[in-house]
Design a protein around this motif. Structure first.
Motif, short mmCIF file in Angstrom:
data_model
loop_
_atom_site.label_atom_id
_atom_site.label_comp_id
_atom_site.label_asym_id
_atom_site.label_seq_id
_atom_site.Cartn_x
_atom_site.Cartn_y
_atom_site.Cartn_z
N PHE A 1 5.68 -15.27 12.82
CA PHE A 1 5.60 -13.94 12.21
C PHE A 1 5.46 -14.06 10.70
O PHE A 1 4.63 -13.38 10.09
N GLN A 2 6.26 -14.92 10.10
CA GLN A 2 6.24 -15.05 8.64
C GLN A 2 4.92 -15.58 8.13
O GLN A 2 4.39 -15.11 7.12
N ALA B 1 2.45 -12.71 8.41
CA ALA B 1 2.69 -11.64 7.44
C ALA B 1 2.22 -12.06 6.05
O ALA B 1 1.59 -11.28 5.34
N THR B 2 2.49 -13.31 5.68
CA THR B 2 2.08 -13.78 4.35
C THR B 2 0.56 -13.86 4.25
O THR B 2 -0.04 -13.46 3.24
N ALA C 1 8.13 -11.61 -6.15
CA ALA C 1 7.08 -11.69 -5.14
C ALA C 1 7.62 -11.24 -3.80
O ALA C 1 6.94 -10.58 -3.02
N LYS C 2 8.90 -11.57 -3.56
CA LYS C 2 9.51 -11.21 -2.29
C LYS C 2 9.57 -9.70 -2.14
O LYS C 2 9.37 -9.17 -1.05
N GLU D 1 6.21 -8.62 -1.26
CA GLU D 1 5.92 -9.03 0.11
C GLU D 1 6.60 -8.09 1.10
O GLU D 1 6.14 -7.91 2.21
N PRO E 1 3.89 -4.72 3.43
CA PRO E 1 3.80 -4.32 4.84
C PRO E 1 4.24 -2.87 5.05
O PRO E 1 3.63 -2.16 5.86
#
Lengths: 144, 520
Positions: B110-111, B114-115, B257-258, B261, B265
């Motif tokens: 998933f990660q 997503a990235t 950035a997190k 991120e 979404p």
């Protein structure tokens, strides 16, 4: 017949009290103790490309740190308690993971401290102890 | 990715140029001149029409679009429509059904998805689609979806190879991407020129990262901000953006950035949800809209260029939005922790699906259903604007403004959300491309703190340049560089695809026999 008690431990004061309580219970019931330390983690969190790249390295470091600074001192502390102790170090959502360990080890009960480290966030999003009490399949003792 | 948003962005970049300080303007002109004369041939080469297409179809068909679509078709056939057969399995992989609980704490499927998605979902989905529908008519949507569906097979191929041939270092970090499968994969198959192609790819990747992945994004983010708050010099935006990017990629402030991120979404979901609500409000027109899409796909409904015009616009949009075949996704996906490289291939094929088949289609549907495109009530054909190069829209909008007008027709406040979304999308795309560029850079020059710092500082400088100036030729060139990545990458994919097929067959038979088990 010997049975198993799972105790959640995160190094906080209340988890220490939970641990002391669990040791007493284990002594009097001749039970085995499983001390579970959960590193909060969601496979659905979002990471940057650099974090993805370094994840494996960070994970190794996190596990190392938890072993060295949380579990090893703990084992030293419990070595002369006369109770048989095992440790579990896992990644996951704390409450789910604790209950999962209890099922896996066929534990007869779970003992957790009331407030772990978390403070405001825990108050807003629900503390571990409350969630454990709600989803556990075995009796739960919450130590204040 | 960005070439065809430019017509949409033209008005905005004009504004930026006018507002830039006088000195920057003359500098712009100089840079433009030097660049145009040095790189014009390259840009023309990449975006030149397929020989004879103009005479045959009455419309110039850039060969690079054909190159991407033909590749996607070949991969689709070669892997036996893997994107449809494996779709349910891809979903279970992302949900973590097959993830070993003992690997918890490692990068999940998933990660990685997503990235990678936050690198591709961006202006293309908002502005690019509006350009496609504005020029090619509703029928462009049909071809866009078709190209998106086939692009899934290209992603599947490149991402499987990306994981299979990545480098794993003693300290546990990984580096992957086309340059690694070109060198290691070619060597394994006894093919020559692997190193040469890897170097070529890396050069294009660095240029693409600085251009389409950076300057164009900064430029468009600034255009959006000025749309909302009014005009001011672009270098101010540039310096602020560069400061934030610097803090993230040099200062290691991953937390910033997190945050993006996380917000990106949410923005994506909000965007799609709003689109669905607008569609529900206009539910009586959904049948009509699909009629327009299918009708327009084969007749053109009076659009300039007719059916071929719709097809080209749709194909372009899809190819440039989801980057399937470009090779960038192979870099992003290669960090996942899995024993089976093919599983990341399965996961990555969801990327063009989400990017193109879902998000781009939503934009197109909202534009069509809210009646932005003006048609002749008697003939039902679309009317062309005065210039005759696009369909007349009710307010004369195109690009981001057209999308914004379509969404605002139902929800007036949406233009603010859209502006924030564009800025955040631009930022996350920049962070992703700074990483892709860095990987190519370290491949060429080797790893090392100082070498990496040089690239990162260059990257930040380009943020300011991109936001402050209207550098037409530079942006043309960097766009061309992104697609030049696809030229090199797809050649490598053709040569290495038997390896992917072997992996796929082995995995599928083990899945069937029950050797590969579900954990959850």
């Amino acid at each position: 017949m010997s049975h198993t008690i799972v105790v959640g431990y995160d190094g906080s004061d209340s988890s220490l009290r939970a641990l002391d309580f669990a040791v007493d219970r284990a002594k009097s019931e001749k039970a085995e103790l499983v001390v579970a330390h959960v590193l909060e983690w969601s496979p659905y969190s979002f990471l940057t490309p650099t974090e993805l790249e370094e994840r494996h390295k960070r994970r190794t470091e996190e596990l190392e740190r938890a072993r060295k600074f949380v579990l090893e001192p703990l084992m030293k502390r419990l070595s002369d308690s006369g109770v048989k102790v095992a440790t579990e170090l896992r990644y996951g959502r704390s409450a789910d993971t604790l209950c999962g360990i209890a099922v896996e080890k066929k534990a007869s009960q779970i003992i957790v401290g009331r407030t772990g480290e978390g403070g405001l966030a825990a108050r807003l999003f629900g503390a571990v102890a409350g969630s454990v009490a709600q989803i556990a399949t075995v009796p739960v003792t919450i130590v204040p | 990715m960005t070439q065809f948003m430019k017509s949409a962005a033209l008005a905005a970049t004009g504004l930026v140029a006018a507002s830039a300080p006088a000195m920057a303007l003359t500098l712009d002109e100089k840079v433009n001149q030097v660049f145009a004369s040095a790189t014009g041939w390259f840009v023309n080469l990449i975006f030149s029409p397929f020989p004879g297409s103009e005479a045959l179809l009455g419309y110039a068909f850039p060969w690079i679009v054909l190159w991407l679509v033909v590749a996607a078709t070949i991969f689709t056939l070669y892997f036996g429509f893997v994107q449809f057969r494996a779709f349910p399995h891809s979903i279970s992989l992302v949900k973590g059904d097959y993830s070993d609980p003992n690997d918890a704490g490692e990068v999940s499927h998933f990660q990685a998805l997503a990235t990678a998605l936050s690198g591709t979902v961006g202006l293309g989905n908002i502005a690019g689609v509006a350009v496609a529908v504005g020029i090619g008519g509703p029928g462009a949507t049909f071809w866009m979806i078709l190209a998106g569906l086939m692009g899934m097979a290209s992603k599947f191929t490149e991402c499987t190879l990306g994981v299979k041939y990545r480098n794993e270092y003693p300290d546990g970090t990984v580096s992957g991407g086309p340059m690694y499968y070109m060198t290691k994969g070619f060597e394994e198959r006894g093919l020559p020129l692997g190193k040469f192609m890897a170097i070529l790819f890396s050069i294009f990747c660095i240029l693409g990262a600085l251009g389409g992945g950076n300057m164009f994004q900064a430029n468009q983010a600034h255009a959006q901000i000025t749309n909302v708050v009014g005009d001011y010099p672009g270098w101010i935006t540039g310096i602020i953006f560069a400061g934030i990017v610097f803090a993230v990629i040099v200062g290691g402030l991953q937390s910033i950035a997190k945050v993006t991120e996380k917000i990106v979404p949410i923005m994506g979901v909000l965007y799609v949800a709003t689109a669905i609500i607008i569609l529900l409000i206009n539910y009586d027109k959904i049948g009509w809209a699909f009629g327009q899409i299918f009708g327009g796909a084969f007749t053109g409904l009076g659009v300039a260029g007719g059916m071929v015009g719709a097809l080209i616009q749709g194909f372009k949009r899809a190819a440039f939005s989801n980057e399937a075949g470009v090779g960038s996704a192979a870099i992003a996906h290669s960090a996942v922790r899995t024993k089976e490289p093919i599983t990341e291939g399965y996961v990555s094929l969801l990327e063009p699906f989400i990017d193109t088949v879902v998000i781009c289609t939503m934009t197109a549907l909202v534009i069509i259903i809210t009646g932005q495109l003006v048609s002749d009530p008697t003939t039902g054909l679309y009317m062309l604007n005065e210039a005759g190069n696009a369909i007349q829209t009710i307010d004369g909008n195109s690009g981001v403004a057209l999308t914004s007008a379509a969404f605002s027709a139902s929800f007036g406040w949406f233009k603010y959300i859209l502006a924030i979304a564009v800025i955040l999308f631009a930022f996350s795309t920049m962070i992703s491309w700074s990483y892709y560029g860095l990987k190519a850079w370290t491949f060429l020059f080797g790893e090392g703190k100082n070498k990496e710092l040089v690239f990162k500082i260059i990257f930040c400088i380009f943020v300011v340049i991109g936001a402050a100036a209207s550098l037409g030729p530079v942006i043309d060139f960097s766009d061309a560089a992104i697609f030049a990545m696809a030229v090199v990458n797809i050649v490598a994919l053709y040569l290495l695809m038997p390896i992917v097929k072997r992996e796929m067959n082995s995995y599928m038979s083990r899945l069937k026999s029950g050797e590969i088990k579900k954990f959850h």
